[in-house]
Write a protein that holds these residues in place. Structure first.
Motif, PDB file in Angstrom:
ATOM      1  N   LEU A 267      14.000  15.495  28.784  1.00 54.22           N
ATOM      2  CA  LEU A 267      15.262  15.345  28.046  1.00 54.22           C
ATOM      3  C   LEU A 267      15.673  16.683  27.449  1.00 54.22           C
ATOM      4  O   LEU A 267      16.853  17.051  27.447  1.00 54.22           O
TER       5      LEU A 267
ATOM      6  N   GLU B 163      14.713  19.595  28.580  1.00 53.60           N
ATOM      7  CA  GLU B 163      15.079  20.451  29.709  1.00 53.60           C
ATOM      8  C   GLU B 163      16.473  20.109  30.210  1.00 53.60           C
ATOM      9  O   GLU B 163      17.256  20.989  30.548  1.00 53.60           O
ATOM     10  N   ALA B 164      16.771  18.818  30.274  1.00 58.39           N
ATOM     11  CA  ALA B 164      18.085  18.396  30.759  1.00 58.39           C
ATOM     12  C   ALA B 164      19.180  18.942  29.852  1.00 58.39           C
ATOM     13  O   ALA B 164      20.205  19.439  30.327  1.00 58.39           O
ATOM     14  N   SER B 165      18.967  18.861  28.548  1.00 60.48           N
ATOM     15  CA  SER B 165      19.960  19.366  27.605  1.00 60.48           C
ATOM     16  C   SER B 165      20.161  20.862  27.810  1.00 60.48           C
ATOM     17  O   SER B 165      21.294  21.350  27.870  1.00 60.48           O
ATOM     18  N   ASN B 166      19.047  21.566  27.951  1.00 58.74           N
ATOM     19  CA  ASN B 166      19.072  22.999  28.218  1.00 58.74           C
ATOM     20  C   ASN B 166      19.822  23.281  29.516  1.00 58.74           C
ATOM     21  O   ASN B 166      20.709  24.137  29.582  1.00 58.74           O
TER      22      ASN B 166
ATOM     23  N   ALA C  10      23.222  23.485  26.804  1.00 63.51           N
ATOM     24  CA  ALA C  10      23.075  23.461  25.359  1.00 63.51           C
ATOM     25  C   ALA C  10      22.196  24.612  24.874  1.00 63.51           C
ATOM     26  O   ALA C  10      21.207  24.959  25.503  1.00 63.51           O
TER      27      ALA C  10
ATOM     28  N   GLN D 293      21.828  23.403  19.626  1.00 63.54           N
ATOM     29  CA  GLN D 293      22.540  22.186  20.062  1.00 63.54           C
ATOM     30  C   GLN D 293      21.555  21.135  20.544  1.00 63.54           C
ATOM     31  O   GLN D 293      21.701  19.942  20.254  1.00 63.54           O
ATOM     32  N   THR D 294      20.555  21.553  21.297  1.00 62.99           N
ATOM     33  CA  THR D 294      19.541  20.610  21.767  1.00 62.99           C
ATOM     34  C   THR D 294      18.833  19.959  20.594  1.00 62.99           C
ATOM     35  O   THR D 294      18.590  18.756  20.580  1.00 62.99           O
TER      36      THR D 294
ATOM     37  N   ARG E 251      21.444  17.543  18.771  1.00 65.25           N
ATOM     38  CA  ARG E 251      22.021  16.456  19.566  1.00 65.25           C
ATOM     39  C   ARG E 251      20.981  15.604  20.274  1.00 65.25           C
ATOM     40  O   ARG E 251      21.248  14.467  20.637  1.00 65.25           O
ATOM     41  N   VAL E 252      19.800  16.162  20.493  1.00 68.10           N
ATOM     42  CA  VAL E 252      18.791  15.396  21.233  1.00 68.10           C
ATOM     43  C   VAL E 252      17.525  15.162  20.406  1.00 68.10           C
ATOM     44  O   VAL E 252      17.144  14.025  20.143  1.00 68.10           O
TER      45      VAL E 252
ATOM     46  N   PRO F  46      18.100  13.391  16.585  1.00 65.92           N
ATOM     47  CA  PRO F  46      18.438  11.955  16.653  1.00 65.92           C
ATOM     48  C   PRO F  46      17.287  11.105  17.178  1.00 65.92           C
ATOM     49  O   PRO F  46      17.057  10.011  16.687  1.00 65.92           O
ATOM     50  N   LEU F  47      16.550  11.634  18.149  1.00 64.91           N
ATOM     51  CA  LEU F  47      15.467  10.836  18.719  1.00 64.91           C
ATOM     52  C   LEU F  47      14.245  10.812  17.798  1.00 64.91           C
ATOM     53  O   LEU F  47      13.397   9.931  17.908  1.00 64.91           O
TER      54      LEU F  47
END
Lengths: 307, 361
Positions: free
Chosen positions: A202, A204-207, A211, A215-216, A219-220, A223-224
């Motif tokens: 997740l 890595e995906a944001s990166n 992002a 930001q990662t 936003r990721v 929150p998680l």
């Protein structure tokens, strides 16, 4: 022909299965009821008794079992309001410091490239505070922070200061200082657990989607990790509101918190006051938690994954 | 055939990557043109995933002499600023966001106004037939739907290159075949460069314009799907491309593109030579597909043998022939004359067998 036979043989089998599942169902129901009953007896009933006790009064060191609101109305006399504010201030300050320091630490522990063994060592180090009694751990600080303590001795002998620093012990600073290491693991561990559960892909995906690390994070990761933050908040704020060892030992009578009030009421055998104050502390904790949840829900509706 | 003269969308030259003492990529170079569907094929540990991560920037290679995406050098550029996105193997969808929020993520990151971002995301979702589920939670989606969301999320930012890391691996057979067609369709519609990672030769052959077969961190062979299918250059490539029978021998004669090899035990057979620089007398291997074998009369190109087993499998029958050169597997389609007969010699057309240098396994 073949199918018929199957039908015949499967009918009694279905019955057996149904019967068996009925038994397991009722067993789990019984277990559930037993657990709930045990929890009720051990945890809820004392709280109810506590609450009920707060409606009694004390006369000549005897509890008078006549319902009245006297204890509650008299609760905020004699500067209790100030004590409440101080308690809230200290507890929230400590919790916020724990969060600000603990979250990056938990993130580093869970997601950095440190080896498995160093991670295990750090986790083991985090459990050390649970080994030793809180009073024993706390009293050591007197020898370090005091007027003739280690720090002052070093500072004096090296000529950094001319006279001993006095605000280090028997002050609000000292109380904060004593509470922070004690309440660090309860904040870090749940956050660490929550962050560990975030799949690396997740991040890595944001990166990969463009992002920046910041930001990662917002936003990721954050929150998680919120369920862990909320848990850490509960595990830290609760003990911080009720702390009495650190204020007693490091506050030196200058830092009166609600716990000190409870203790002195207890010493004076005024049990209804103890009950009312304890109820009040629990209520404070619940209110603060409700505020926290509202704030979180407002600031990231989709980010709050407490389900 | 794509226009190869245009500047390639992706260009990688001489990349080396080491994980400690292990070399994952050893001097690999590849390029892909605009709108090309390039597949990197290989078994696990072949370095194909490392290659993808090097391109995306999630892994920094030990050394690389040239790495260009969309015409720009991206050596030292972080993954976030490369014009390529990845469809991850496990999809990596954000569980705390809805479907449309997931798709709009890359746009929001790029500071696209929320309204526009959502509109764009909806359009991308429509492209993968998921517009009706835009507000669903990720957990409410099936595997195939998640796959499509991941796809929509990756293409919505219009990258120069889309990287796909075994995206169909977790889907069941039927869905995989449907998704293969959908992916090809989508790729054509977007005219985007796809770099697709897979271990399935069937996927590679179905979808790609070009296939790169990797092994032990090196490129074993690359070319168009048919080329790899019919002209494997090594035992490994032949094995990976599904040649059931690979026999070792020695080249005894060559006649243009046709070679004759001695398998030992008096068996001499003919096949197509892959390389022109194979010298007579050198050790070679011959690869034969089971379905290209058939019983022949004495004297034809082939090898004598006795039937050892015969397994009926519905659409076809698998037959194992024992020969002097070892067991040969033969497949006979249902209804073919071979089905009910016994055979004493199997043969093949010269052009159906390929001969390549024996090499190491």
């Amino acid at each position: 022909m073949n199918t018929e036979m199957e039908n015949v043989s499967s009918a009694p089998m279905q019955a057996t299965i149904a019967k068996r599942s009925k038994i397991t169902l009722s067993f789990s129901q019984v277990a559930l009821a037993a657990i709930m009953l045990a929890w009720f007896v051990v945890v809820i009933v004392p709280l109810i008794i506590l609450f009920v006790y707060s409606f009694f009064t004390t006369e000549y060191f005897q509890t008078v079992f006549t319902p009245s609101l006297d204890t509650w109305t008299g609760l905020f006399a004699s500067g209790r309001f100030e004590v409440t504010l101080r308690t809230l201030r200290v507890a929230l300050t400590v919790t916020m410091i724990e969060l600000v320091v603990g979250f990056p630490f938990a993130l580093w522990l869970a997601k950095s490239t440190i080896s498995k063994s160093s991670r295990a060592i750090f986790l083991a180090l985090l459990t050390i505070p649970f080994f030793l009694d809180l009073s024993s751990r706390t009293i050591v600080w007197r020898a370090i922070l005091g007027q003739n303590g280690l720090i002052n001795t070093i500072l004096l002998s090296t000529g950094v200061i001319d006279s001993p620093v006095e605000w280090m012990l028997y002050s609000e600073f000292a109380v904060h200082f004593g509470m922070i290491p004690a309440l660090f693991p309860p904040m870090v561990l749940p956050i660490y657990m929550a962050i560990s559960l975030i799949d690396d892909s997740l991040i890595e995906a944001s990166n990969d989607l463009g992002a920046t690390p910041a930001q990662t994070f917002w936003r990721v990761i954050f929150p998680l990790a919120l369920p862990g933050v909320v848990a850490g908040f509960v595990f830290t704020l609760g003990p911080a509101l009720a702390a009495w060892v650190e204020p007693g030992m490091l506050g030196g009578g200058f830092v009166n918190l609600l716990s000190s009030s409870i203790e002195s009421a207890y010493t004076a055998l005024r049990y209804p006051v103890v009950a009312a104050l304890s109820t009040f502390v629990i209520a404070l904790l619940l209110v603060l938690l409700a505020v926290l949840l509202l704030v979180l829900r407002r600031f990231g509706a989709s980010g709050l994954t407490l389900r | 055939m794509k226009d190869m003269n245009a500047e390639p969308m992706l260009e990688v030259r001489d990349v080396v990557h080491k994980y400690g003492p292990v070399t994952a990529l050893s001097h690999v170079s590849l390029s892909a043109a605009k709108g090309e569907f390039l597949t990197i094929l290989g078994s696990s540990g072949s370095g194909k995933t490392t290659m993808l991560r090097v391109i995306s920037g999630l892994e920094t290679p030990t050394s690389v002499s040239c790495l260009r995406i969309g015409g720009e050098s991206v050596v030292g550029v972080p993954a976030a600023r490369r014009r390529c996105t990845t469809v991850f193997q496990n999809y990596a969808l954000f569980p705390h966001m809805t479907v449309v929020e997931n798709v709009a993520y890359g746009l929001k990151i790029r500071k696209v106004p929320t309204g526009d971002a959502l509109k764009e995301a909806q359009r991308a979702l429509a492209m993968v037939q998921l517009e009706a589920k835009a507000d669903r939670n990720i957990r409410q989606l099936s595997g195939g739907e998640r796959q499509r969301v991941a796809l929509a999320r990756a293409v919505v930012t219009k990258p120069a290159v889309l990287l796909l890391d075994e995206p169909l691996g977790a889907l069941d057979e039927r869905l995989r075949q449907d998704m293969q067609l959908e992916l090809m369709d989508l790729q054509r519609k977007l005219d985007m460069t796809f770099v697709y990672i897979t271990h399935s030769q069937e996927e590679a052959l179905t979808m790609s314009d070009r296939v790169v077969l990797m092994r032990h961190g090196r490129i074993e062979q690359s070319g168009e799907p048919l080329d790899l299918f019919d002209h494997p250059v090594s035992r490994f490539a032949a094995d990976f491309m599904g040649y059931e029978n690979i026999l070792d021998g020695r080249l005894v004669r060559r006649d243009g593109a046709v070679g004759e090899i001695d398998l030992g035990g008096g068996a001499v057979v003919r096949g197509k030579l892959i390389s022109t620089d194979l010298a007579v007398g050198s050790p070679v291997s011959i690869a034969l597909r089971a379905e290209r074998l058939s019983p022949v009369g004495p004297g034809g190109n082939g090898i004598d043998g006795t039937m050892k087993s015969k397994v009926y499998r519905g659409k076809y029958t698998d037959i194992v022939m024992e020969t002097v050169a070892g067991a040969l597997r033969m497949r006979s389609w249902h209804g073919a004359p071979m089905e009910n007969e016994t055979a004493s010699r199997v043969g093949w057309k010269e052009t159906d067998a390929v001969i390549f240098a024996k090499g190491s396994v």
